[in-house]
Design an enzyme around this catalytic site. Structure first.
Site, short mmCIF file in Angstrom:
data_model
loop_
_atom_site.label_atom_id
_atom_site.label_comp_id
_atom_site.label_asym_id
_atom_site.label_seq_id
_atom_site.Cartn_x
_atom_site.Cartn_y
_atom_site.Cartn_z
CG ASP A 144 6.30 1.27 -0.68
OD1 ASP A 144 4.74 1.19 -0.46
OD2 ASP A 144 6.78 -0.19 0.27
CD GLU A 313 3.02 -1.93 4.58
OE1 GLU A 313 1.80 -2.17 4.18
OE2 GLU A 313 2.35 -0.44 4.04
C1 FRU Z 1 3.83 -0.48 2.04
C2 FRU Z 1 4.10 -1.87 1.29
C3 FRU Z 1 4.93 -2.24 2.05
C4 FRU Z 1 5.28 -3.47 0.97
C5 FRU Z 1 4.93 -2.56 -0.45
C6 FRU Z 1 4.72 -4.19 -1.40
O1 FRU Z 1 2.98 0.62 0.62
O2 FRU Z 1 2.55 -1.80 1.93
O3 FRU Z 1 5.34 -2.51 2.63
O4 FRU Z 1 7.05 -3.77 1.26
O5 FRU Z 1 4.36 -2.02 -0.54
O6 FRU Z 1 4.52 -3.48 -2.59
#
Ligand code: FRU
Length: 561
Positions: A144, A313
């Site tokens: 992300d 998310e």
């Molecule tokens: C989304 C996610 C988020 C989390 C991160 C962990 O892709 O699962 O929810 O904070 O990646 O790397």
């Protein structure tokens, strides 16, 4: 002769062997002393192996710990451990997974021969699938985009980063900056794991009025501390996002929910307060604060609304005139499997988000398969809402055929609103900055990094990109159905995942007259020029597509300047 010289240079780059032997304490436990004046310890990685846990000890104290797939049989690539902050006399305490191994005994593991020290780590690109005009990490894994903000002419992009391998692990915020949203400079690790956990996704805000007391214009980051539970922490920077100090009162928001993460804060002008939205299971929680430290729970949104095929998310909440757009990334549950970005249009009074649409309505921001974790830059100029996606899908992100790095960001996009048959939708356009890098070509030959300007689109149109091997991507516009589709079934490599082959289909909400298509080594992003459709897909042709066949439209090729 020439060949010999090159080989020697490569050996030098690969580092010098360590003089100290390792001690084996059991079949899965070893210690290794590292005494050196060189800057890096180069760790050999073998991706198909299990995760070894490495504890770095200095003067009997634990100074760092992380996970790394240390090579057992062969080295796929090396990753650097920067020793400079600890001084060069360390003890590594290494625990390999499992009690017994089928592939040899611990003293024969490949890593012992190939663990080297060096003053440099070579980040020159060695990958044919690395994009030319999209952001990628120099090496290692990325997911992300995090904490993006704009300040004093500089765009800051943090990202979920594993510096010790090209697969997901050791979540850390990497940091890159740009002055044009296209050319990025890596600035190093900004926020690293601590005793509260690894550092999951979050945001940054520019605290213009010094509401938190860290200083006027301090950059304040919120992130999820992923420990035994997921809690929300903050850190601040008084040097424009280069170095962060973690707040001593962390965590600042807690819950007993297992999936509780990805805080995204913003200044609410109308109410003169901060708001924060975060993902809590399959809902989004909204909070308010005057000082960024004390947060009051206000409400939750989501029950019964939109898609619930997975965990919610990475939220965002953006004001667009009288309307607000709640961005909700979801994994799995996307329209073509795996992860995707849905959104809701409605109103927000600083306490509660109210969706305009009926609960059953689901709207996607991008109808490709590789558009995820999309959130906006804080403090962007002229009220712009500029977002960046992560250009992959959790179904296969860890397996795509790259090694030196894994994953790129999609192009920056400017969001807006449009209406169609009485409903509001989010419009998505490539940010104007993107076009500056391209110049129209006179030849009809496609290069691996190109922008295709598509005009005069008829009711039935298609564009096929292909190479001499017969690998191809077929894009089709059907004006009767008002759909655009992209078929990557025969696009090239796909055997790394059974979920990769697909045809993605988007509604176009009316007629498409012109399009903008961006090709960059391993990605294709197609946009309706009016912003009513976006589609982002990865492709791995075994050699670049160099041919274009267009029917029912005109295509002008633009090459990178
Ligand atoms: C989304 C996610 C988020 C989390 C991160 C962990 O892709 O699962 O929810 O904070 O990646 O790397």
């Amino acid at each position: 002769m020439k060949r010999k010289i090159q080989t020697m240079a490569l050996c030098l780059l690969a580092g010098v062997s360590l003089s100290h032997a390792q001690t084996f304490l059991s079949q899965n436990h070893a210690m290794k002393r590292v005494k050196t004046t060189e800057k890096y310890l180069l760790l050999p990685v073998e991706e198909s192996e299990g995760i070894a846990h490495i504890r770095v000890l200095k003067d009997n104290r634990l100074v760092k710990e992380f996970n790394c797939k240390l090579a057992i049989n062969k080295t796929d690539y090396q990753v650097p451990l920067d020793l400079s902050e600890f001084g060069g006399d360390l003890l590594l305490d290494i625990q390999f997974p499992g009690d017994t191994r089928t592939t040899g005994v611990i003293r024969d593991f490949a890593c012992w021969q190939e663990m080297k020290v060096a003053d440099n780590f070579d980040t020159t690109n060695r990958e044919k699938y690395r994009p030319a005009y999209h952001h990628t990490p120099l090496y290692g894994w990325m997911n992300d985009p995090n904490g993006m903000f704009y300040k004093d002419g500089v765009w800051h992009l943090y990202f979920q980063y594993n510096p010790y391998g090209s697969q997901w692990e050791n979540m850390t915020w990497g940091h890159s900056t740009s002055t044009d949203l296209t050319h990025w400079t890596y600035e190093g690790e900004a926020i690293t794991p601590d005793a509260l956990g690894t550092i999951f996704s979050g945001c940054c805000v520019v605290d213009k009025a010094n509401t938190a007391g860290f200083g006027k214009d301090a950059v304040v980051a919120f992130y999820t501390s992923a420990g035994a539970s997921q809690t929300q922490s903050m850190a601040y920077s008084t040097d424009d996002g280069k170095n962060f100090t973690k707040y001593a009162g962390n965590p600042v928001i807690t819950s007993n929910m297992p999936d509780f993460r990805d805080p995204n804060a913003f200044w609410n002008d109308e109410l003169g307060q901060w708001n924060l939205i975060l993902a809590a299971g399959q809902q989004m929680n909204i909070y308010s604060s005057k000082d960024l430290k004390e947060w009051k729970y206000e409400s939750s949104f989501g029950e019964g609304y939109g898609s619930h095929g997975g965990v919610w998310e990475c939220p965002d909440l953006l004001r667009m005139g009288d309307k607000w757009v709640l961005v909700c990334n979801i994994n799995p549950g996307g329209p073509f499997g795996g992860s995707a970005t849905q959104y809701f249009v409605g109103t927000f009074d600083g306490h509660k988000f109210t969706c305009d649409s009926a609960p059953g309505v689901t709207k996607w921001m991008d109808y490709g398969k590789d558009h995820y974790a999309t959130v906006a830059f804080d403090n962007a100029p002229d009220g712009r809402h500029i977002v960046l996606p992560w250009m992959s899908n959790w179904q296969y992100a860890n397996q795509v055929p790259t090694r030196q790095f894994r994953s790129a960001n999609g192009l920056p996009r400017d969001l807006g609103l449009f209406t169609y048959r009485g409903e509001y939708y989010v419009s998505v356009k490539p940010s104007p900055e993107v076009f500056v890098s391209f110049v129209a070509k006179s030849s009809a030959k496609l290069s691996p990094a190109a922008y295709l300007e598509v005009t005069d689109v008829k009711t039935n149109a298609s564009i096929t990109l292909s190479n001499a091997k017969g690998e191809r991507v077929v894009m089709t516009y059907n004006g009767m159905d008002e759909t655009f589709s992209m078929n990557r079934d025969a696009s090239g490599l796909s055997d790394f995942s059974t979920d990769f082959k697909c045809t993605t289909v988007a509604p176009t909400y009316g007629a498409v007259k012109a399009m903008q298509i961006f090709v960059d080594h391993s990605s294709i992003e197609a946009f309706d020029a009016d912003g009513k459709m976006a589609m982002t897909n990865l492709v791995f042709p075994s050699e670049p597509y160099d041919r274009i066949a267009a029917k029912g439209c005109k295509v002008k090729i633009h090459a990178l300047k």
